[in-house]
Design an enzyme around this catalytic site. Sequence first.
Site, mmCIF file in Angstrom:
data_model
loop_
_atom_site.group_PDB
_atom_site.id
_atom_site.type_symbol
_atom_site.label_atom_id
_atom_site.label_comp_id
_atom_site.label_asym_id
_atom_site.label_seq_id
_atom_site.Cartn_x
_atom_site.Cartn_y
_atom_site.Cartn_z
ATOM 1 N N ASN A 274 0.810 -1.219 0.000
ATOM 2 C CA ASN A 274 0.000 0.000 0.000
ATOM 3 C C ASN A 274 0.846 1.274 0.000
ATOM 4 O OD1 ASN A 274 0.884 0.495 2.605
ATOM 5 N ND2 ASN A 274 -0.904 -0.476 3.537
ATOM 6 N N ILE A 275 0.174 2.419 -0.039
ATOM 7 C CA ILE A 275 0.886 3.692 -0.188
ATOM 8 C C ILE A 275 1.848 3.960 0.963
ATOM 9 C CG2 ILE A 275 -0.873 4.817 -1.623
ATOM 10 C CD1 ILE A 275 -1.758 6.349 0.941
ATOM 11 N N CYS A 337 -7.945 -2.432 -6.285
ATOM 12 C CA CYS A 337 -7.147 -2.535 -5.064
ATOM 13 C C CYS A 337 -8.099 -2.143 -3.946
ATOM 14 C CB CYS A 337 -5.910 -1.653 -5.136
ATOM 15 S SG CYS A 337 -6.192 0.017 -5.740
ATOM 16 N N SER A 338 -7.796 -1.124 -3.161
ATOM 17 C CA SER A 338 -8.778 -0.694 -2.170
ATOM 18 C C SER A 338 -9.706 0.341 -2.796
ATOM 19 C CB SER A 338 -8.073 -0.128 -0.942
ATOM 20 O OG SER A 338 -7.288 -1.135 -0.343
ATOM 21 N N GLY A 340 -8.942 1.859 -5.717
ATOM 22 C CA GLY A 340 -8.861 1.762 -7.164
ATOM 23 C C GLY A 340 -8.267 2.983 -7.822
ATOM 24 N N TRP A 341 -7.420 3.719 -7.094
ATOM 25 C CA TRP A 341 -6.785 4.850 -7.769
ATOM 26 C C TRP A 341 -5.265 4.865 -7.646
ATOM 27 C CZ3 TRP A 341 -10.706 7.903 -4.503
ATOM 28 C CH2 TRP A 341 -10.332 7.893 -3.157
ATOM 29 N N ARG A 343 -2.727 1.485 -6.907
ATOM 30 C CA ARG A 343 -2.199 0.266 -7.521
ATOM 31 C C ARG A 343 -2.945 -0.082 -8.797
ATOM 32 N NH1 ARG A 343 -1.954 -2.505 -1.599
ATOM 33 N NH2 ARG A 343 -3.614 -1.006 -1.237
ATOM 34 N N ARG A 383 -1.141 12.755 -3.151
ATOM 35 C CA ARG A 383 0.049 11.906 -3.265
ATOM 36 C C ARG A 383 1.325 12.735 -3.437
ATOM 37 N NH1 ARG A 383 -3.004 9.144 -1.261
ATOM 38 N NH2 ARG A 383 -4.196 7.405 -2.156
#
Lengths: 643, 549
Positions: A274-275, A337-338, A340-341, A343, A383
Amino acid sequence: MEHIRTPKVEQVKLLDRFSNKSVTGTLHLTATHLIFVESNSTSAQEIWILHHHIASVEKLSLTTSGCPLLIQCRNFRLVHFVIPRERDCHDIYSSLLRLLRPVSYDELYAFSYNPKQNDQQREEGWQLIDLAAEFERMGVPCDQWQLTDVNREYKVCKTYPRDVYVPITASKPIIVGSSKFRSKGRFPVLTYFYQEKKAAVCRCSQPLSGFSARCLEDEHMLQAISKANHNSRYIYVMDTRPKLNALANRAAGKGYENEDNYSNIRFQFVGIENIHVMRGSLQKLLEGVGTRSLSMTDYLVGLENSGWLRHIKAIMDAAIFLAKAVTVEGASVLVHCSDGWDRTAQVCALGSLLMDPYYRTIKGFMVLIEKDWISFGHKFADRCDQLDPDPKEVSPIFTQFLECVWQLTEQFPQAFEFSEWFLIQIHEHVHSCQFGNFLGNSQRQREDLQLKERTYSLWAHLLSENQNYLNPLFSPSFAESHPVLEPSTQAYHFKFWRNMYNQYDRSMHPRQSILKHVLTLQESNRELEGTVQALKTKLQKFGVNTSPLKPQTPPRECSLPPRPQSLILGAPLLSRKEVQQEEDEEVFGEEAREDAPASTGGERTVEGSSATENSYGELMGSFGSKNEPGVVTLEFGVARMTC
Amino acid sequence: MEFAELIKTPRVDGVVLRRPFMPTVEGTLCLTGHHLILSSRQDNTEELWLLHANIDSTEKRFVGSLGTIIVKCKDLRVIQLDIPGMEECLNIASSIEALSTLDSVSLMYPFFYRPLFEVIEDGWQSFVPEESFKDLESMTDEWRLSEVNKDFSVCPSYPSLLTVPRDIDDESLCKAASFRHGGRFPVLSYYHKKNGMVIMRAAQPLTGTNGRRCKEDEKLINATLCAGKRGYIIDTRTIAVAQQAKARGGGFEQEANYPQWRRIHKAIERSNVLQDSLIKLVEACNDQSHSMDRWLSKLEASNWQSNVKEILTTACLAAQCIDREGASVLVHGTEGTDSTLQVTSLAQIILDPACRTIRGFEVLIEREWLQAGHPFQQRCAQSAYSNGKLRSEAPVFLLFLDCVWQILRQFPCSFQFNENLLIMLFEHAYASQFGTFLGNCVAERGKLQLSQKTVSLWSWVNRPQELERFLNPLYEPNNLVIWPSVAPQSLLLWEGVFLRWNRSTKCLDEAYQEMVHIIEYNKELQNKVNSLRRQLAQLETEDSPLQTP
């Protein structure tokens, strides 16, 4: 500007990060930039640092020579100033603290940046990339896929674009129902269509399945995606998270698809972290490669412990899995992913690039970024830390994508129209906030900010100077022989991207760049072709018929010597100003400069070609070491190529 | 001895050859005295010709009556031979084993090889010390050629002619020799034309525990300093290792006895450690597990890249002393035949543009490695797949080539040769049809009569047809000193050697050809423009009388 307490400080020392060298100059603080101008009048180097590029400012404890100020930038530049008076240092420090944390979007550079274009040019710049045209290029809409207006008002999903493509058979109630069962309403939509096999790449966020919840509309939605592809009875659902993370999400009412509830899906975890893990990993990587007098052991241990290349490989592995499923099996794939923006964007974009040669061109790569990253709501503002400082939201997700592309250019030197300079330049501007493209977190927010009216597009800027970013070895015919790239994922094929993460540490870069050299030759070839034509026209006036110029098809027999085992394309990224300077120097020849007295040169553009900077050993100048010679430029310039 | 005695089964049909990234070949396997040959007897199929001397080790496996021999070569290639029939397989395996480990040098292939090309320039005569001395004489009269080692009695590992300070007589040389390990007294390695500074090399001084000294040795090296100047002694060992050497009669120069010299200790590993490093590195490169962490930790544990960095750093330091500090340098380790030569030869590549030409590089290999007495035969007897029972094998020369490659990567336009030349030298140092790398020193080569009985590698390399393969299309002569970066981020794994057999290079090959094409096309266009210009100028001068009345 009210935040600037001291616009100018003189006698500031700039210390080199890896050696004991330093230069003295003047520090200027403007509304947008921090500028350092070297005092040495003959070769005054200038460093311009955009406030938006600054990640952190640190005031170190006072020393005898002054007050040190350490500035770390998001483009991996690290500068170390020593300011004589503590008072000045404090003023600069507190001004910067305020300036690098803009409180509203209006304060971002993009809203004041003016490249002297009129409104029409600005508008044209924004029209360069047209996603509707892109879907048309893929062959959508078609008999199975259609444009839906369900999100026209951003009512179903705030973070999706207005225009999304769904299977013909997915009715509005199904879409709306499915969106309610997905995190942030991000229901499955089409992102890439592989025409040859009619297989689709779709993306979404995780289902709100918890331990047992199910949603008929969502199941219908996946069914519709499956039915839209007659080539395959099943679709793959790729959950790009590690299984453990997905399991943990179930406790929060989220989770992943239960294969029993969905007919004909093949569910697969691919294990990209994850991030937060990625942020920590980059930080460790940078700490490692930023160490002075780094030993080989510490470098390699640091590289391993950071996990960075492992993460890059995980993303690549996922993209290869996606591309194989689509191109070999002809199966459609749904990626999430979680939210969807992050990974999901990485895997969809990289997978598409593996499958479609168009995305390996300059224009196509812009389209790809526009589609999978900008329009589908990768949260660039969060990000890349554009505005609201929430350190937990910052993560190098997009940087990783760029790196994956770079790793591919290393394995396939002829597949890409652009060179790594293009990737590095995009990275630079993702953080610069100079252009409107990457501002904000979603399409909707960008519309609210009226970016198209108030800022300029990066793509127009990059296209206007695209010859700087060309890969001279690019071969359009490569796409015909390799429509789908099949990279090797052996660990040793993944390399540390020095030209990105140490891009400002020029002493580490090759002193002669093959990329630059070959680009120059290619440009020279174009000029020469013109000269030949002009000369022939003149000769014809004298009645001389010359043989037509040999076409540029190479005699590709075995007459060519075999290739050495490696090819270096790495080259330091130079601003055009620097390039110009080096070209100017080139005219004087190299030998003359080697012996030039030290006073005329100082250190100019060629950081690193000197022995002392490389710190080979402990000479300590005990015998009264001589000054460095003037300039030892070994870069190749254009000057010699013109005839 | 007849080779036939060792070959129990000279021929087996139906053998399958498997190599990574290549199609499998089925054909007939033949063993000769020096080669393992596999031929499919079909057109367009590559045959395998493998020198027994290139085989580092073999493994055999059986599944039923199908035997498999894994052949691991000194050039790091691994091939698999599937041989039907247990007996045939066992016979082949034992023959390969015997033929690849022949003890006698005179049975080696170079003594049997007859070239299929005409020798235009005999490589054995290409590099004579007198020639290089003439160059030196044109620059300075401070040096002379000494014949003190004419019969190799003063120093068995030195050549018969040595360049020494003019003012030191042969008698002093003998005394100095007795004070240095193996008799390797300080001799000239490199003269830096720009400022007259020199690199000398030697073996460790035999100071022992009670601090022996030798006036002649001190005089000898002081004679290389200009009045009032000082020099640097670069000891390639750490101070601790150098201290330990005292107990075994060795040691290092004491400041008190060499007041004009400053000693610097570096940490280049000894040969057995380097061999271990190579074995680990190649093991890491052949690991097919695809795990990133495993790869990086194995790469790190091999220490190979650290060794490259340390050697290159030491060479840069020597070059820095010469060019930047204006001070002469004496380099030595223990024997003066390994790390010493790595440092002196790499420093010359950095300092001297001539060493970056093909010819100059050959001269460098000849002078600093072959003549200087690097024991090639001992060091290259086994490579990375050697198992156990090592004697004095070590990839000293391979590390030198790796360092050259690193500099070449950083200055891709400054070398006349390309990576192929370096890889070729690596191959031939370990197994060759040529005699160049046989023997351990000049004296041994003389005894083996290599120059009469074998062909020189240089006779082959310097043929125009072969040279073409080794030319760097990007080369533009560059007279500068080239300072490489030794930051770990700047040093890369030499894929051309270590991953050579583990990857497909098709895409990279094609890209290289495209680059060559762009360069060639540029030359072609330049010529075209020039000839058109001449033509036009000619026409204009012919026309001009008509235009002006």
